[in-house]
Design a protein around this motif. Structure first.
Motif, PDB file in Angstrom:
ATOM      1  N   PHE A  40       0.828  -1.215   0.000  1.00 26.56           N
ATOM      2  CA  PHE A  40       0.000   0.000   0.000  1.00 26.56           C
ATOM      3  C   PHE A  40       0.860   1.264   0.000  1.00 26.56           C
ATOM      4  N   LEU A  41       1.890   1.256   0.845  1.00 27.16           N
ATOM      5  CA  LEU A  41       2.736   2.444   0.968  1.00 27.16           C
ATOM      6  C   LEU A  41       3.643   2.630  -0.247  1.00 27.16           C
ATOM      7  N   ALA A  42       4.036   1.512  -0.869  1.00 22.41           N
ATOM      8  CA  ALA A  42       4.962   1.601  -2.007  1.00 22.41           C
ATOM      9  C   ALA A  42       4.242   1.854  -3.331  1.00 22.41           C
ATOM     10  N   THR A  43       2.939   1.799  -3.302  1.00 20.28           N
ATOM     11  CA  THR A  43       2.194   2.026  -4.540  1.00 20.28           C
ATOM     12  C   THR A  43       2.010   3.525  -4.751  1.00 20.28           C
ATOM     13  N   ALA A  44       2.349   3.980  -5.980  1.00 22.49           N
ATOM     14  CA  ALA A  44       2.201   5.406  -6.283  1.00 22.49           C
ATOM     15  C   ALA A  44       0.730   5.784  -6.209  1.00 22.49           C
ATOM     16  N   ASP A  51       6.300  -0.191  -8.004  1.00 21.58           N
ATOM     17  CA  ASP A  51       7.626  -0.340  -8.596  1.00 21.58           C
ATOM     18  C   ASP A  51       8.172  -1.752  -8.306  1.00 21.58           C
ATOM     19  N   PRO A  52       8.468  -2.519  -9.377  1.00 25.28           N
ATOM     20  CA  PRO A  52       8.934  -3.898  -9.155  1.00 25.28           C
ATOM     21  C   PRO A  52      10.227  -3.981  -8.359  1.00 25.28           C
ATOM     22  N   SER A  53      10.991  -2.905  -8.356  1.00 26.85           N
ATOM     23  CA  SER A  53      12.257  -2.973  -7.603  1.00 26.85           C
ATOM     24  C   SER A  53      12.017  -3.060  -6.092  1.00 26.85           C
ATOM     25  N   TYR A  54      10.799  -2.704  -5.688  1.00 19.71           N
ATOM     26  CA  TYR A  54      10.469  -2.818  -4.251  1.00 19.71           C
ATOM     27  C   TYR A  54      10.257  -4.282  -3.826  1.00 19.71           C
ATOM     28  N   GLY A  55      10.116  -5.134  -4.816  1.00 13.93           N
ATOM     29  CA  GLY A  55       9.877  -6.559  -4.523  1.00 13.93           C
ATOM     30  C   GLY A  55      10.965  -7.139  -3.642  1.00 13.93           C
TER      31      GLY A  55
END
Lengths: 159, 308
Positions: A40-44, A51-55
């Motif tokens: 939720f927090l990492a979603t723009a 962002d897939p790099s947050y995976g």
């Protein structure tokens, strides 16, 4: 080969009690909550793009929280294995059987390990979220697995 | 079958057993009677063997409990004073678990469990959870557990404590039946009348020492309060005879009535009676106030505060 009677009894008692599904549910609820909060927090906010790099970050956070939670759960489970027998006043009755104290301790250890294995295995679907969002966490697996297994083999007997 | 020889055990400054000696014959029921804190549980724990004595020797069927504790555990069935259960197991599972600890083949277990549950009257409760059983039922289940490996010796620490009179009677019946099966039973209690009637031998323990041992009759005679003798003539002469008679501890003359404290068996009492019949015009020979078992117990341990 016959399974140790203490191990069989411990497994039967552990998985029969209503406490076990609650511990499992609570454990998954915490980890699942962290995963969802992270996503939720990492979603723009405008685009709804994750962002897939947050995976990879999700994978690391999940592993660290798992390690922290097991750090609380493992001593709690193992420390009560023998003292619980004393509290229930069943230790004397167990000690007058031909079972050696070593066999009793090892059987209880294995029973506790089985439950911890269940907890860890039950979290695998949460790790799939890290994969499905395109992270490249493969290189993190050995480290996180090593941490968890370390806790497993040293934390369980210590507890 | 059970032997204690000069056994001593201390817990810090407290001496729980002090040169404790006891011998129980094969097939006998021996009641170990003593007040709380007398050393009964310590003696039984040494026999179990759960604790080691500081000095002395304890044996079960000639096997030393210190040298070969695992062999001793196979010979005994032990029911501690305070014991718990695995409440989340069913009655059958509980006995099955203990059968497995004694490596009884799994094919034999169901029949064995049925036989034992029938013996203790819990056959209908086989599928019940242990936590719903009453205290009396739990006590009987514990007895069944003790018998799971068909031990030669049973050590029962206060098996009837906390039970109502009906449950106590049931436990006593089971112990009697165990004697018929040829088991040697060491059973403790702090209440002599509770188990006195089922025991072949009674051992009275006080402050870690054996105070008295023998059959119920022997123990009773040890604590006889006294006899009253009434003679028509020459009471003074009879009194002087009695004063030196073996077994007469005290003789007091009150007009023509002599009160004596006589500690001897019934045979010795009959002998005394014959002695008096030859020497006096005896008109009465009676026991003063036949003591209850409880009173005998208190007189042997030195009053109701003996346990403290």
């Amino acid at each position: 080969m016959e399974i140790s009677p203490v191990l069989e009894k411990e497994l039967r008692q552990r998985f029969r009690t209503v406490k076990t599904p609650w511990i499992l549910a609570f454990y998954l609820w915490i980890l699942g909550g962290v995963v969802l909060a992270f996503i939720f927090l990492a979603t723009a906010p405008q685009s709804g793009f994750f962002d897939p790099s947050y995976g990879e970050g999700l994978f690391v956070i999940l592993s660290l929280i798992q390690l922290g939670l097991l750090g609380f759960v493992v001593p709690g489970l193992t420390s009560g294995a023998i003292s619980g027998e004393r509290e229930r006043q069943t230790l004397d009755v167990l000690l007058v059987t031909p079972l050696s104290p070593g066999e009793i301790v090892v059987s209880k250890l294995l029973a506790t390990s089985a439950f911890i294995t269940l907890l860890v295995v039950a979290t695998l679907p949460l790790y799939i979220l890290a994969f499905s969002y395109g992270g490249s966490p493969w290189q993190g697996w050995p480290k996180s697995s090593a941490c968890i297994w370390w806790l497993y083999f040293f934390g369980v007997p210590w507890g | 079958m059970i032997t204690f020889q000069g056994v001593e055990k201390s817990f810090g400054p407290v001496k729980a057993l002090d040169n404790f000696n006891l011998q129980v014959e094969r097939g006998h029921i021996c009641g170990l009677i003593g007040p709380n804190g007398a050393g009964k549980t310590t003696a039984m724990n040494i026999l179990a063997p759960l604790i080691l004595p500081d000095r002395g020797k304890a044996e079960v069927a000639g096997i030393d409990v210190i040298q070969q504790p695992r062999e001793v555990r196979r010979l005994i069935g032990y029911m501690p004073d305070a014991f718990g259960f695995y409440d989340d197991l069913r009655v059958g599972e509980y006995l099955g678990f203990f059968a497995a600890t004694y490596r009884i083949p799994s094919s034999r277990r169901p029949q064995l469990i049925s036989t034992l549950l029938e013996l203790v009257g819990l056959e209908s409760r086989r599928e019940a959870y242990v936590n719903i059983l009453s205290r009396g039922m739990k006590q009987r289940l514990s007895l069944a557990r003790c018998l799971i490996h068909d031990p030669q010796v049973l050590i029962l620490d206060e098996p009837a404590s906390g039970l109502d009179p009906w449950a106590r009677a049931e436990v006593k019946e089971i112990i009697r039946y165990l004697k018929q099966l040829g088991k040697t039973v060491l059973v403790s209690s702090h209440i002599l009348p509770e188990i006195g009637e089922i025991c072949d031998d009674i051992a009275i323990i006080q402050a870690g020492r054996l105070v008295a041992m023998g059959s119920l009759e022997d123990i009773t005679s040890l604590a006889r309060e006294g006899r009253r003798i009434r003679v028509l003539e020459e009471a003074q002469r009879i009194l002087s005879f009695l004063a030196s008679y073996p077994g007469v501890k005290e003789a007091v003359l009150n007009q023509e009535e002599i009160s004596i404290t006589f500690q001897g068996s019934l045979e010795e009492q009959a002998e005394l009676l014959r002695f008096l019949a030859h020497r006096a015009r005896l008109v009465e020979f009676a026991e003063i106030g036949g003591k209850e078992l409880e009173e005998i117990f208190f007189s042997l341990i030195g009053g109701v505060d003996g346990g403290d």
